[in-house]
Structures are given as structure tokens and as C-alpha cells.
Write a protein that holds these residues in place. Sequence first.
Motif, short mmCIF file in Angstrom:
data_model
loop_
_atom_site.label_atom_id
_atom_site.label_comp_id
_atom_site.label_asym_id
_atom_site.label_seq_id
_atom_site.Cartn_x
_atom_site.Cartn_y
_atom_site.Cartn_z
N PRO B 146 0.82 -1.22 0.00
CA PRO B 146 0.00 0.00 0.00
C PRO B 146 0.85 1.27 0.00
N LEU B 149 1.72 1.89 -3.57
CA LEU B 149 0.52 2.30 -4.30
C LEU B 149 0.18 3.76 -3.99
N ASN B 160 -6.44 0.76 0.59
CA ASN B 160 -5.53 -0.33 0.27
C ASN B 160 -5.08 -1.12 1.49
#
Lengths: 512, 375
Positions: B146, B149, B160
Motif C-alpha cells: 500500500p 501504491l 488499500n
Amino acid sequence: MSTTPVLEARGLTKRFPGVIANDSVDLTLNKGEILAMLGENGAGKTTLMNMLYGLYHPDEGEILVNGKAVKMDSPNDAIAAGIGMVHQHFMLIPVMTVAENIMLGVEETRGVLAKLPMLGRLNRRAAAVRIKELSKQYSLDLDPDDYIKDLPVGIQQRAEIIKALYRNADILILDEPTAVLTPQEADELFAIMHNLTKQGVSIIFITHKLKEVLKVADRIAVLRNGKMVGTALPADATQASLAEMMVGREVILQVDKSEATPGDVVLDVKDLVVKTNRGQIAVENVSFEVRAGEILGIAGVQGNGQSELAEGLTGLRPIESGHIQLSDRDSTHFLPRQVTEMGVAHIPEDREKHGLIMAYSIADNLVLNRYYQPPFAKGPVLNQEVIDQNGRELVAEYDVRTPSIYTTAGSLSGGNKQKVIVAREFSRPVKLLIANQPTRGVDVGSIEFIHNQIISQRDSGVAVLLVSAELDEILSLADRVAVMFDGRIVKTLPIAEATRERVGLLMAGSET
Amino acid sequence: MASSTPNEVESKSFRERILRPLAVPLLAVFTSLVIGALIIVFTAENPAIGLDKLGKGYWGMFEGAFLKRNGILNTLVVTSPLILTGLAVAIPFHAGLFNIGAEGQFIMGAFTAVLAGIYLDLPPVIHPIVVMLAGFAGGALWGLIPGLLRAYLGAHEVINTIMMNFIAFALVSFAVRGPFLDPNTSSVQTYPIQKTAELVRISGRFHIGIFVTLLVASVVYYFLYKTTWGFSLRTTGHNPNAAKYAGIRPRQQFVLSLVLAGGLAGLAGSLEVQGLTHVVTTGIRAGYGFDAIGVSLLALNNPLAIIPAAFIFGALNIGGDFLQIRAGLSVHIVSILQAFILLFVAAPSIVRYLYRLKVSGGVAEGAPVTRGWGG
Ligand SMILES: Nc1ncnc2c1ncn2[C@@H]1O[C@H](COP(=O)(O)OP(=O)(O)OP(=O)(O)O)[C@@H](O)[C@H]1O
Ligand SMILES: [Mg+2]
């Protein structure tokens, strides 16, 4: 102009930890007048206004509106009493549109549920119509549908002013409204202010620009160290007398500098292209050079690409094309830290956004871009003692008015925040100084000091790129003046040929 | 600056530094206990019975958490993972991110720890340490994803990290039932870790993991406030624009903070395995990673304050069982108490209003507890 008091402060006192920001202050605002408030950075002007606007509770004293004592527990009380305020630091929500910001708190609703609390649909259209009316009436050009975050500071301020007018304010407090305006914009604002006072609105107007005070004020009140030193009439005052009244000593308003002795090229910019956040071209094929020991002033009306240029040069904004050469290195795509380490100091335009961490102490802010280097760090470990010692020295040297170096930057007065940034950027050895609006919101005494510092940097061989919307500042400091219009440098003049009229025309785009 | 009294502020008094920040969290806990008491009394058949239940219930909670045989030790056993997962929430908070994924990171840590515990053959002392590192790595991976991301695609970390929780649940559940299922027992669990990988138990369930945890909390405090790394991370959390100006790369900080966070939650999972369960079962989901959000909030994200905050949450959890045993009250009362604590900490103006506290002045720094728009 009548002398009916509409707003009175009696014996207002406000203390903060270690500071008496306002010490038994009396103030009277008469109907339909423009009252200018002067005072050094940290004198307590904003604090006083915040009390009048219900944001701070006075520790002592009372506030009268139209002769009646009013309890100002929150801005809602102030708004109900017809007081509007435009803050020194804007109170707009960046991700909302102009119209939404203006409506905020006084939303008109429509639809079947409009009568119910909080359930009606927002009537954006009605708001937009009113905003357009207001903006037309006072010639404050503004698109209600623009997002605040996309707008330059100058336009954001218009939104703030309309926000107050939208709430039917008949007492208007403007805290340093001209700090972010160009002279032309400021003149427009003054026209609006006169317009408003003619219609019975009364205005308190805070500024550090003495010229403006003499031009627009009906009366002038001066604060010093939290105390009211007195009032004056513009007819009896001069810039020098006002400055002395504020600072308590004589201030030299004229910059004294010798001829520049330019050396090697330090910054060489070729065909630079930089875009705005919205992807439009802000800087278009700009080329120039700055030599050691000279000051290149970038003049221009706010929003003609100067901000993007400065951000591009310092690595804060990507370069679309073109080249930047810093001394002997191609720094076109350098990261901010690489730029800093190449010996570039940067006073950013927006001190709240880029320049400071509000929750950090002054001492920590003073090493914001050097905390990882010796002597402030030993390996990965911060040396807080050295950081604090550095803080104490700079606070003293640059006369930052604060109860201690541990005070958070956020609780400093506007001008003192600026002084922290200036102190940080001037206190390390550099070869290029990029100063964007270096004296924004700074009092006359400190302007004198900062200007002298810039000159002495130049004289010690630093190349200086000075970006300022303040034509006076450019003309008194720069050795050469480049005028930006619509993303381009339309002309570069040696200072001898840069007359106020000529530069003014170039800035307006009407000469090339 | 009119008359200033530098010394007064300069030396940041004990009152300013310690007492003032403590006021809101402590009063939040106290107020929640009062509200819990009211709920117990007024939901009873009649107030007299209610008062009786209240007395028994609260006393039972106290006894259970602190006094009864091993009471305090049991509280400490659950305090330990709450501290680590609390840190896993606090560190990203300082970087301006909200990690809801401590639960999944905890589980992944437990899982990788079990693998290292089963399959590596190492001498005593070394083996536990390697297993801890394996747990850290497993959790860190679950934070890394995450983190990347968020940093490079701008995908919101809240979404996430929650997604990563589900993936962790499913993955471990599959592994436990399938490839790593221990056929020698009737319950659904992995093979046990080797004896060399276990942590020493001192008494009952109380194992030495908490000492590791306390050390880690101190290291995190040092990292955040005394090192340049911490400075970069906190600066990013306070103002990413100014961080960029200062030469910090916010993206790196986002990733770093979630990796560290995941690692610490993973370490919590590892210690849980090494000290208590020795296996991973589908029941590994103890909810520490979610309580951790409350712990971190109650501690105002201060790594050292997380220790007592986790202790309070741990005591409530352990003591909560006795609400039921002693007074026939629902254990959910504890959840209500915790929810109110969070409410009062998250909305401190309620507590300030109730107790007429003044807002502290300009001398203080905390992590941004709530973040506004933008960012
Ligand atoms: N919220 C606050 N907490 C602590 N101190 C404060 C706070 N607000 C203002 N001060 C202090 O009060 C004094 C007066 O500040 P104020 O902002 O009123 O000055 P000012 O006259 O508006 O200055 P400037 O021209 O720089 O804007 C300063 O010393 C400032 O540090
Ligand atoms: Mg001010």
C-alpha cells in the motif's frame, strides 16, 4: 464623514504564553471611515482584530458596536453584528470552488427540503448569481466556479473580500490585504474601499505600506509592543513620521547601494518551459542569466509566470523543456535538495505553504533544509543543542519577535514568520539567492533590514534573483530588471533605463 | 511581543510538557468509565440492581486486569501486541497516512514467523531473533505494497490497507488449511515452530516478548524525535509541500512509514507466535490491529505514550471478561467504553468543554491527529 462610532474597543488586553499581545488597547472606528492600523511585526494588530471578530476572547476589556456592548464569543456574533474580516492568511478551503467557499456557513438552499435544517439542496446557482453581481459591482473579477487551489493568491483574496460582502458586512476588517497585491490591484482595492465607505461601510485596514496609508486612510492608529501609541491624520503625517511612530526610532526608507560589479554567470536559463498545476504553460521559452554580484529583478503583475519560474528553478516544479545551468552544472532536472546543496537559497512566495512547518518550533524551522547536515546532525542523529543554539542566535540577529525559540512558527505574527524564513535562507553560504516576495508582510524597519541584507549578499558575490510584485522594491534593489508578461520575459533593462513608467507599461504588456 | 518572560517558556516546564498533554486522554478514559457506569445502572431492571451490578462488574474488571492470579501478567501479555500495532498506526500518522492495515500486517508477520520457526534450523538465541526478523519482514511487505501504491499511484492508503487485511486473512486461512496444515492434531493449525525459536515464558502465559516491545517503542521514539530520518518523516506529515521545499521526498517517506509500520505489526505477530501460540491458527485474528487505532489515538500518536495507552486497552480487554463472570454484564460494555474513549480523544473539545480546560498555547508539537482536505 461623520464621527459616529460604529465600533469601539475599550481596554482590550490579550495575553499569550510569555507575551502580552494587546495591553489595554482603546480603538474607535467611525461610520464611513477608513482607519489604517500600523505597527511593527508582532505589535498585536492581528490579535486586536481577531478579538473584534470574535476569534479570540479578550482577557480584559469590552467591545461596543453602535454604542452597545457586544459579547463576541465567536465569529458568528461578529458577523451578526455586521463585522466582516479578511484575514492575513486566507481562510479558504482549497478543494472547494469560489462559490462554495463564499457560501460556506450561510448556504442558501432550495428544493422541497429547503426549509429543514441541513437537508435542503445547495443553491449554487443563486450564490453564483449574487457573487457575479458583487464582483461586477466592485469590479472584482472572479469566476465562482474556479477551485480555490487553482487560483493565484491575488485572486483568492478577491474571494475573501466578496465573502465578507456576501454576508452583508458594514464593518470590514482587512488584515494586510495589499501584501499580496500588485500596485494596480491595490489601487483597484482602494477604489472599492472608497466606494464602500461612501455607502456607509466602515473599514479597518492593516498595512505595512506607509504610502498606501497616506493615500487612503481617513485616520491612522499606531500600535507598538501591544500598546496603542496614538492616532494621526494623514494630512499631518509623513512616511518618515509614521515609521518613527511605529518603530520608535528613525527608519531609513531609501536603500543605499553602490554600483554592482557583476562576475561570472551563476545561473544560466535557456528556453525554459514550465507548466501550471492545470497543465497550462506558465513559463514560455524564458532565457536569462544572473551573474555573481548582481541583482536581477523580475518585475511583473502577479500570475504572469513568476511563481512557476521560481518553483521550476528550485526543483519544486518539473521542467517541461529548456535548460538550467547552475555555475558549471546542468541542474535542469535537479531535485530540491540538490538545488539547495548547490548553494541556492530560496525565499518562497507562499510562506505558509512552502516555507514553514507551523507545528514545529522556530528553532527547528530555522534548519528546515539543513537539519541533516553537520553541525545540526551527527550521522543520522539530530543535534538538538546546536539546532537550538542556532535558533537563539538567528532569532536575536534577525529580531524575530517571539517569547522563545521553542514557540511554534504557527503562533508567530505574519511578518515574524517571514523573518524566520529570511533568517534561515540568509544564514548559510550560498552563491545564488532566489527571493520571491522577500518582504511580503514585513514592517518598515524589517524591510530596511532585509533590503540591506540582500544588498550585502550581492556585494559579497552572491547572484540574486529577486521576484517581486512590488515595483518599488524591484526598482530600488535590482541592477537589471526583467519584465515578465504572460509567461515570457518581454524585456530586460539595465536599472538606469528602467523608469517606473516604462516598466509599468511593459508589465501591462503594452510595450515590447 | 510586549513584555516577555523568556525563562518561563524557555524551560518548557513539567506542567506544560507532561501534564497538559495528559489531561485530555486521562479525562477521556475517566469520562468513558462514568458513561459506562451510567449505561450499566440504567439498563438494569432497576437502579438498585444496576448499582449492584456496577459495583461487582467494575470491581471484577479491576480485579481481573490487575489483581487476580496472573491478572496483571495477562494484561501485560495483551499489552505487548497492542503497543507494537499501536506504533504501526502511529508511525504512518506522523507521515500523514492512516494505516488501517495493522491487523493484516500482524497476521502476515505471524505467518512468516511460523515458517521461519518451522523450517530454519538455528541455535537457541539466534533462532528467536531470526524468527522476529522474519515476522518483521512479512509485515513490512504488507506495508510496502500500500505504501508504493500511495506514493506512486496516489491510491488512497486507507482503502488499500483495508484490502490488504482481507488478502492476509484469506492467504493465511488458505495456508493453514492447506499446505501447512499439521495433520497430527485435530484442530486447524500449522505445524508448531521448533523449540529453539520459542520465547521464554516467565510465569503462566507471560513471556519475554514485552521487553522486546518496550525496547522497540523507545527506539521508535528516538527515531521519530531525535534522528534526521524522523525529522523528514514528521515534516512530510505536517506539510508535504514544505517537506519538498526542504528537500525531502514525500513519496519515500510514505513508503518508509508504511514499511516500518508493517514491520512492527509483523513483529507483534511474530512475538505472539513465539511466546504464546507456537502455531498459526485461523483464530490468529485477535483484532489487535484494529484496537491499535484506538491505542495510537489515545496516545496522541506519541510512541512512549502508546505504552500506557496500550496498557489501558489491554486492561479493559482482560478485565472485560470479568464483567460477564461477576455481574452477568455483556463484554460489549468494554467495546462501548473503548468507543467512548476514542470519541473523546478524537473530539477533544468535548472533554475541554466538560472540564473547562484551556487550549494550550504555542509551545507544543503533536502529530496531526486529524487531517483535513487536500493532501
Ligand atoms: N495564537 C497565538 N499563540 C501564541 N502567541 C501568539 C498567538 N497569536 C499571536 N501571538 C503573539 O502575539 C504577538 C502579536 O501578534 P500579532 O499577530 O497580533 O502581530 P501583528 O501586529 O499582526 O504582526 P504582523 O504585522 O507581523 O502581522 C506576537 O508576539 C505573536 O507571537
Ligand atoms: Mg498580523
